[in-house]
Design a protein around this motif. Sequence first.
Motif, PDB file in Angstrom:
ATOM      1  N   ILE A   1       4.418  10.462  70.294  1.00  0.00           N
ATOM      2  CA  ILE A   1       3.848   9.589  71.312  1.00  0.00           C
ATOM      3  C   ILE A   1       3.518  10.426  72.535  1.00  0.00           C
TER       4      ILE A   1
ATOM      5  N   GLN B   1       3.677   8.327  77.147  1.00  0.00           N
ATOM      6  CA  GLN B   1       4.505   7.133  77.073  1.00  0.00           C
ATOM      7  C   GLN B   1       4.864   6.686  78.493  1.00  0.00           C
TER       8      GLN B   1
ATOM      9  N   ASN C   1       2.670   6.897  83.252  1.00  0.00           N
ATOM     10  CA  ASN C   1       2.501   7.483  81.923  1.00  0.00           C
ATOM     11  C   ASN C   1       2.837   8.963  82.006  1.00  0.00           C
TER      12      ASN C   1
ATOM     13  N   GLU D   1       6.279  12.604  76.723  1.00  0.00           N
ATOM     14  CA  GLU D   1       5.878  12.833  75.327  1.00  0.00           C
ATOM     15  C   GLU D   1       7.137  12.935  74.483  1.00  0.00           C
ATOM     16  N   THR D   2       7.137  12.196  73.362  1.00  0.00           N
ATOM     17  CA  THR D   2       8.302  12.179  72.483  1.00  0.00           C
ATOM     18  C   THR D   2       7.897  12.443  71.039  1.00  0.00           C
TER      19      THR D   2
END
Length: 117
Positions: A7, A10, A42, A45-46
Amino acid sequence: DAFSIDIEDQIFLSENLGGADVDAVLANAGVEGISRIRFFQNGIETETRGVDVVARYDWDLGDLGELGLSGAFNFSEVEVTEVPVNSVLPDLTFFSRNNQLTFEESAPETKLILSAD
């Protein structure tokens, strides 16, 4: 089933930001009377990796009926791979290590479910 989910950007809730630097930015924007700010942004990042295994077996027990057994196992890992940089006030942290650990450790890595019906 195996899965891999990445993602980007996020949404997250920022840290509580305050102090003289924040006061100066707010004053330059014409905002007064606020000592702390917090906002959604936003940028996290995962990566999530894992596997799910599900099995079911039904036994015919004759006059007693049927017995169904099922089991499910899940293993998954979440890793925060990138956090945004505070370009306006680089000395203030938008996303702390505690928030990162909440993302990574709030759900168990393994889960086992057994049932009979």
